[in-house]
Design an enzyme around this catalytic site. Structure first.
Site, PDB file in Angstrom:
ATOM      1  N   THR A   1      49.486 -36.026 -67.827  1.00  0.00           N
ATOM      2  CA  THR A   1      49.892 -34.921 -66.940  1.00  0.00           C
ATOM      3  C   THR A   1      51.327 -34.472 -67.227  1.00  0.00           C
ATOM      4  O   THR A   1      51.616 -33.270 -67.217  1.00  0.00           O
ATOM      5  CB  THR A   1      49.741 -35.347 -65.458  1.00  0.00           C
ATOM      6  OG1 THR A   1      48.350 -35.485 -65.197  1.00  0.00           O
ATOM      7  CG2 THR A   1      50.315 -34.324 -64.498  1.00  0.00           C
TER       8      THR A   1
ATOM      9  N   ASP B   1      39.160 -38.789 -65.772  1.00  0.00           N
ATOM     10  CA  ASP B   1      40.582 -38.419 -65.746  1.00  0.00           C
ATOM     11  C   ASP B   1      40.638 -36.939 -66.135  1.00  0.00           C
ATOM     12  O   ASP B   1      40.435 -36.584 -67.299  1.00  0.00           O
ATOM     13  CB  ASP B   1      41.382 -39.279 -66.737  1.00  0.00           C
ATOM     14  CG  ASP B   1      42.866 -39.171 -66.465  1.00  0.00           C
ATOM     15  OD1 ASP B   1      43.285 -38.164 -65.860  1.00  0.00           O
ATOM     16  OD2 ASP B   1      43.608 -40.091 -66.854  1.00  0.00           O
TER      17      ASP B   1
ATOM     18  N   ASP C   1      42.010 -44.054 -67.275  1.00  0.00           N
ATOM     19  CA  ASP C   1      42.824 -43.876 -68.487  1.00  0.00           C
ATOM     20  C   ASP C   1      42.075 -44.377 -69.720  1.00  0.00           C
ATOM     21  O   ASP C   1      42.337 -43.917 -70.833  1.00  0.00           O
ATOM     22  CB  ASP C   1      44.135 -44.685 -68.393  1.00  0.00           C
ATOM     23  CG  ASP C   1      45.031 -44.236 -67.257  1.00  0.00           C
ATOM     24  OD1 ASP C   1      45.197 -43.025 -67.084  1.00  0.00           O
ATOM     25  OD2 ASP C   1      45.565 -45.105 -66.537  1.00  0.00           O
TER      26      ASP C   1
ATOM     27  N   ILE D   1      43.079 -34.731 -66.302  1.00  0.00           N
ATOM     28  CA  ILE D   1      44.135 -34.485 -67.294  1.00  0.00           C
ATOM     29  C   ILE D   1      44.794 -35.828 -67.570  1.00  0.00           C
ATOM     30  O   ILE D   1      45.423 -36.411 -66.689  1.00  0.00           O
ATOM     31  CB  ILE D   1      45.204 -33.475 -66.798  1.00  0.00           C
ATOM     32  CG1 ILE D   1      44.558 -32.132 -66.453  1.00  0.00           C
ATOM     33  CG2 ILE D   1      46.298 -33.314 -67.858  1.00  0.00           C
ATOM     34  CD1 ILE D   1      45.544 -31.050 -65.996  1.00  0.00           C
ATOM     35  N   ASP D   2      44.617 -36.357 -68.764  1.00  0.00           N
ATOM     36  CA  ASP D   2      45.342 -37.565 -69.133  1.00  0.00           C
ATOM     37  C   ASP D   2      46.569 -37.117 -69.926  1.00  0.00           C
ATOM     38  O   ASP D   2      46.448 -36.400 -70.921  1.00  0.00           O
ATOM     39  CB  ASP D   2      44.488 -38.507 -69.977  1.00  0.00           C
ATOM     40  CG  ASP D   2      45.242 -39.795 -70.240  1.00  0.00           C
ATOM     41  OD1 ASP D   2      45.550 -40.510 -69.271  1.00  0.00           O
ATOM     42  OD2 ASP D   2      45.576 -40.058 -71.404  1.00  0.00           O
TER      43      ASP D   2
ATOM     44  N   GLU E   1      40.344 -39.833 -60.801  1.00  0.00           N
ATOM     45  CA  GLU E   1      41.736 -40.203 -60.487  1.00  0.00           C
ATOM     46  C   GLU E   1      42.242 -39.498 -59.235  1.00  0.00           C
ATOM     47  O   GLU E   1      42.754 -40.139 -58.331  1.00  0.00           O
ATOM     48  CB  GLU E   1      42.670 -39.873 -61.660  1.00  0.00           C
ATOM     49  CG  GLU E   1      44.114 -40.197 -61.298  1.00  0.00           C
ATOM     50  CD  GLU E   1      45.143 -39.890 -62.383  1.00  0.00           C
ATOM     51  OE1 GLU E   1      44.784 -39.325 -63.422  1.00  0.00           O
ATOM     52  OE2 GLU E   1      46.310 -40.231 -62.149  1.00  0.00           O
TER      53      GLU E   1
HETATM   54  P1  2AM Z   1      48.087 -39.673 -66.402  1.00  0.00           P
HETATM   55  O1  2AM Z   1      48.827 -38.656 -67.175  1.00  0.00           O
HETATM   56  O2  2AM Z   1      46.655 -39.348 -66.171  1.00  0.00           O
HETATM   57  O3  2AM Z   1      48.774 -40.080 -65.132  1.00  0.00           O
HETATM   58  C1  2AM Z   1      51.525 -41.930 -69.773  1.00  0.00           C
HETATM   59  O4  2AM Z   1      52.412 -42.835 -70.236  1.00  0.00           O
HETATM   60  C2  2AM Z   1      50.106 -42.460 -69.830  1.00  0.00           C
HETATM   61  O5  2AM Z   1      49.952 -43.512 -68.875  1.00  0.00           O
HETATM   62  C3  2AM Z   1      49.104 -41.427 -69.433  1.00  0.00           C
HETATM   63  O6  2AM Z   1      47.883 -41.760 -70.005  1.00  0.00           O
HETATM   64  C4  2AM Z   1      49.102 -41.570 -67.923  1.00  0.00           C
HETATM   65  O7  2AM Z   1      47.982 -41.009 -67.297  1.00  0.00           O
HETATM   66  C5  2AM Z   1      49.077 -43.067 -67.802  1.00  0.00           C
HETATM   67  N1  2AM Z   1      49.541 -43.580 -66.527  1.00  0.00           N
HETATM   68  C6  2AM Z   1      48.858 -44.472 -65.759  1.00  0.00           C
HETATM   69  N2  2AM Z   1      49.546 -44.761 -64.661  1.00  0.00           N
HETATM   70  C7  2AM Z   1      50.685 -44.037 -64.718  1.00  0.00           C
HETATM   71  C8  2AM Z   1      51.820 -43.906 -63.874  1.00  0.00           C
HETATM   72  N3  2AM Z   1      51.896 -44.574 -62.738  1.00  0.00           N
HETATM   73  N4  2AM Z   1      52.792 -43.044 -64.241  1.00  0.00           N
HETATM   74  C9  2AM Z   1      52.721 -42.374 -65.401  1.00  0.00           C
HETATM   75  N5  2AM Z   1      51.688 -42.484 -66.254  1.00  0.00           N
HETATM   76  C10 2AM Z   1      50.680 -43.297 -65.915  1.00  0.00           C
HETATM   77 CA    CA Z   2      45.477 -41.031 -67.119  1.00  0.00          CA
HETATM   78 CA    CA Z   3      45.367 -37.958 -64.995  1.00  0.00          CA
HETATM   79 CA    CA Z   4      48.279 -39.393 -63.001  1.00  0.00          CA
END
Ligand code: 2AM
Ligand code: CA
Ligand code: CA
Ligand code: CA
Length: 284
Positions: free
Chosen positions: A98, A93, A223, A95-96, A72
């Site tokens: 974040t 990913d 994701d 940190i999923d 990512e």
């Molecule tokens: P992330 O934390 O790696 O960005 C949050 O609602 C979930 O949707 C998380 O798994 C997050 O991944 C993902 N996600 C994907 N696109 C995002 C975006 N544009 N903004 C926030 N969350 C996103």
């Molecule tokens: Ca993610």
């Molecule tokens: Ca992430």
């Molecule tokens: Ca992200």
């Protein structure tokens, strides 16, 4: 061509690497972190997302120099479109969830998928805070800390606990009425809704039967790559919300305990969207 033994070795190595990365993850979770916005103010990244991804990429590259990697943060920095080839490809990913990580809300994890010949072949989801590691290899079942897991037996929407993952309405205001329409419909039709803020954790929960289903649009390959395989190997079904075929590189995801429930949700979402669009037309 990778055979079954190769894939097992790849995943065993990646599991060790993920456990080590989990130590960095835990340090960052309770401690100070640098938070930055990427292209948009709602799209956040921390120094730990970058540190963990770098460590995972360098470990995988040194062990498997001919493998491809889609990460990512790496993708964001280089502004590259992720491209999948037939080569073994790690989809990372770091940190999923974040935003959960930033807020010390413990639904967050490291997610690593492995695709070979464009097919999902291995997956690891690790929450270092609970020390839960979900794993799967294609055709060999899904596991939580080494023990087999299975999706729930719920086939009726009215008995289902459903994860709906919507991002902030601030950046999806165009689709506000679609989102609110789906929320209303699923809330009425199901036993309950959850929104935990981590797509990968939610997929892991569907795989172990803690959630009966989830629906999330507009996600990215990192994701879902690991979670989709883990759900399927746990006996669940994964469908695209609109299309016939599910493409984990362009994921609009419905994952459920079984195909009956997944189809029921797909139908509900599509009927609801139709009604919302008709209302839009009568307003204009
Ligand atoms: P992330 O934390 O790696 O960005 C949050 O609602 C979930 O949707 C998380 O798994 C997050 O991944 C993902 N996600 C994907 N696109 C995002 C975006 N544009 N903004 C926030 N969350 C996103
Ligand atoms: Ca993610
Ligand atoms: Ca992430
Ligand atoms: Ca992200």
């Amino acid at each position: 061509m990778s055979n079954e033994i190769d894939i097992r070795n790849y995943i065993e190595f990646a599991k060790e690497l993920t456990l080590k990365a989990g130590e960095i993850f835990k340090c960052g979770f309770e401690g100070q972190k640098i938070v930055e916005a990427k292209e948009h103010e709602w799209d956040l990244v921390t120094d730990y997302d970058k540190k963990i991804e770098k460590q995972l990429i360098s470990g995988l590259k040194s062990k498997f120099p001919d493998h491809e990697i889609i990460g990512e943060e790496d993708t964001a920095e280089g502004k590259k479109e992720p491209v999948l080839t037939d080569k073994p490809t790690w989809i990372i990913d770091p940190i999923d969830g974040t935003l959960n990580f930033i807020n010390s809300f413990p639904e967050t994890c490291i997610s690593i998928g492995l695709a070979i010949c464009k097919e999902l072949s291995g997956g690891i989801i690790y929450n270092p805070l609970s020390d839960e590691m979900y794993t799967a290899i294609k055709g060999q079942g899904a596991f939580l800390n080494g023990k087999p897991i299975h999706t729930s037996c719920v086939t009726e929407l009215k008995k289902a606990l459903i994860e709906l993952e919507f991002f902030s309405l601030r950046f999806s205001s165009k689709n506000r009425d679609i989102i609110l329409g789906r929320l209303d419909a699923v809330l009425h039709a199901s036993r309950g809704i959850r929104h935990i803020g981590s797509a990968a954790m939610a997929l892991a929960y569907v795989a172990k039967g803690a959630l009966d289903s989830l629906h999330m649009d507009h996600l990215q390959p990192w994701d879902v790559a690991a979670g989709v395989l883990i759900v399927r190997e746990a006996g669940g079904a994964v469908l695209d919300a609109k299309e016939e075929r599910y493409d984990f590189m362009k994921p609009n995801t419905i994952a459920a305990a079984n195909c009956t429930l997944a189809m029921e949700i797909k139908e509900l979402i599509n009927n609801t969207d139709l009604k919302t669009m008709r209302k839009r037309l009568t307003r204009t």
